[in-house]
Design a protein around this motif. Sequence first.
Motif, mmCIF file in Angstrom:
data_model
loop_
_atom_site.group_PDB
_atom_site.id
_atom_site.type_symbol
_atom_site.label_atom_id
_atom_site.label_comp_id
_atom_site.label_asym_id
_atom_site.label_seq_id
_atom_site.Cartn_x
_atom_site.Cartn_y
_atom_site.Cartn_z
ATOM 1 N N LEU A 167 0.837 -1.200 0.000
ATOM 2 C CA LEU A 167 0.000 0.000 0.000
ATOM 3 C C LEU A 167 0.876 1.255 0.000
ATOM 4 O O LEU A 167 1.767 1.398 0.837
ATOM 5 C CB LEU A 167 -0.921 0.002 1.222
ATOM 6 N N THR A 203 1.058 5.404 0.174
ATOM 7 C CA THR A 203 0.318 6.563 0.680
ATOM 8 C C THR A 203 0.682 7.801 -0.126
ATOM 9 O O THR A 203 1.861 8.144 -0.261
ATOM 10 C CB THR A 203 0.621 6.803 2.161
ATOM 11 N N LYS A 215 -10.260 8.610 -4.393
ATOM 12 C CA LYS A 215 -10.716 7.503 -3.565
ATOM 13 C C LYS A 215 -9.583 6.497 -3.393
ATOM 14 O O LYS A 215 -8.922 6.105 -4.360
ATOM 15 C CB LYS A 215 -11.919 6.805 -4.208
ATOM 16 N N SER A 216 -9.372 6.065 -2.142
ATOM 17 C CA SER A 216 -8.310 5.099 -1.858
ATOM 18 C C SER A 216 -8.644 3.732 -2.451
ATOM 19 O O SER A 216 -9.803 3.344 -2.550
ATOM 20 C CB SER A 216 -8.103 4.975 -0.352
ATOM 21 N N THR A 217 -7.613 3.008 -2.864
ATOM 22 C CA THR A 217 -7.752 1.663 -3.430
ATOM 23 C C THR A 217 -6.858 0.694 -2.646
ATOM 24 O O THR A 217 -6.239 1.080 -1.644
ATOM 25 C CB THR A 217 -7.357 1.657 -4.914
ATOM 26 N N TYR A 260 -3.289 2.251 -3.545
ATOM 27 C CA TYR A 260 -2.964 3.634 -3.183
ATOM 28 C C TYR A 260 -3.939 4.153 -2.123
ATOM 29 O O TYR A 260 -5.150 3.947 -2.226
ATOM 30 C CB TYR A 260 -3.014 4.546 -4.411
ATOM 31 N N LYS A 261 -3.368 4.832 -1.130
ATOM 32 C CA LYS A 261 -4.169 5.481 -0.084
ATOM 33 C C LYS A 261 -3.927 6.986 -0.175
ATOM 34 O O LYS A 261 -2.778 7.445 -0.114
ATOM 35 C CB LYS A 261 -3.758 4.965 1.300
ATOM 36 N N TYR A 262 -5.006 7.743 -0.369
ATOM 37 C CA TYR A 262 -4.901 9.192 -0.528
ATOM 38 C C TYR A 262 -5.252 9.892 0.783
ATOM 39 O O TYR A 262 -6.284 9.599 1.397
ATOM 40 C CB TYR A 262 -5.836 9.677 -1.639
#
Length: 434
Positions: A49, A51, A66-68, A71-73
């Motif tokens: 993951l 960030t 939107k986080s997947t 990837y975390k936004y």
Amino acid sequence: MNIISLIIKREFTAKVRNKSFIVMTFLSPLLFIGIGAFVGYLSSMKAELKTIAIHDESGLFGKEFKSTDEYKYLNLTQIPVKYLKDSIANKNYEGLLLIPKTKAANRLQSEIEFISNDSPSISFINNLQDIIASKLTTKNYQKAGLDTLKIKNSESKVSINLSKSSGEKTLKGLNEIKIIIGGAFGYLIMMFIILYGNMVMRSVIEEKTSRIIEIIISSVKPFQLMMGKIIGTSLAGILQFLIWAILGLGTMFVLSYVFGIHMGATSGMQAQAIHGAQTEMGSQFQLYIKELWNLPIATILISFLIYFIGGYFLYSSFYASIGAAVDNETDSQQFLLPIIMPLILGVYIGFFTVINDPHGTIATVFSMIPLTSPIVMMMRIPFGVPWWQILLSISILFGTFFLVVWFASKIYRVGILMYGKKPTWKELYRWIKY
């Protein structure tokens, strides 16, 4: 002819009794299965993951990203840019998306910046650009007084149905399936030509360096020896193919018996599996099965065997002459590249030309040229090739083999007794003229 048959028998026996041949015959299928399982396992593993920090001074994109699973936004607009850049340098975040505040939206689209230590993937950047472009487009519609809901509802999605001239429905992506099938057979031919061709070359070099060849040619003509080696090794390769085919079919029958899986075109799945497939894909699934069964399977398999033998005979004559001309495998490298290049060219022609225009001039011509025809023609056959083209291509291939083997035997005849000198292309040409 009796002498050639004795040499063929000797070469064939030597190859099949070799420990490495026996081990690889039974180990290779397991290696392919193991590699496939390993690749499948790696593809199923989730990526780490990452960030991504977002500093949005415009206030437009706070909820757009939107986080997947990959990837975390994080919206960190309240944190100063300087501290965020330091965090990127310390690898606390994978990257920073910096969106400045501008008076005009048309300036914003060219002033957005992504900051990271490593270069991001093209697909990731394209995804960011699509999200930002979609939001800015919506804002432009609203600014122009356009109803975005009406615009969205007015968008059309076109799906073209495919059918044959006979009226039967056909499928999208069928060409891709055909090129995968043809490409697999073409690649196998290339791989085994190189593998067994090198076996012929190494065999000649070993006999030459051990001086056994001096005793052999006292009672055997060089041409007979070369032909015997080529045919004997090819028979060993065909035996290996047959063993793999028997093992594959045997495994399928064992699995069908143990797990109750029925093989066949109509009874290939249990009723529950058929119902599930029809529920998910409907008639599409049946069409794919039908199209696959409509492929010229017998032509593909028979052509594969013929082109493997013809291509192997042709290239093995090159490998045998090179083995006779040099004293060790290191010296052979300068001669191998011109031999391997046509095979590589055939693969590129197949994948980049056949899929787009299987019956075009380029694909047709290269399927007739003997140095590339074993690969290119195998890629064309799943698309449907007239019989006369296949027969013409095979005739040219075997005709070229007899011509090449005549020239190669001249090099073989002279080079087999040459020691201690690294030959050049000029000397090989001189040997042909002897």
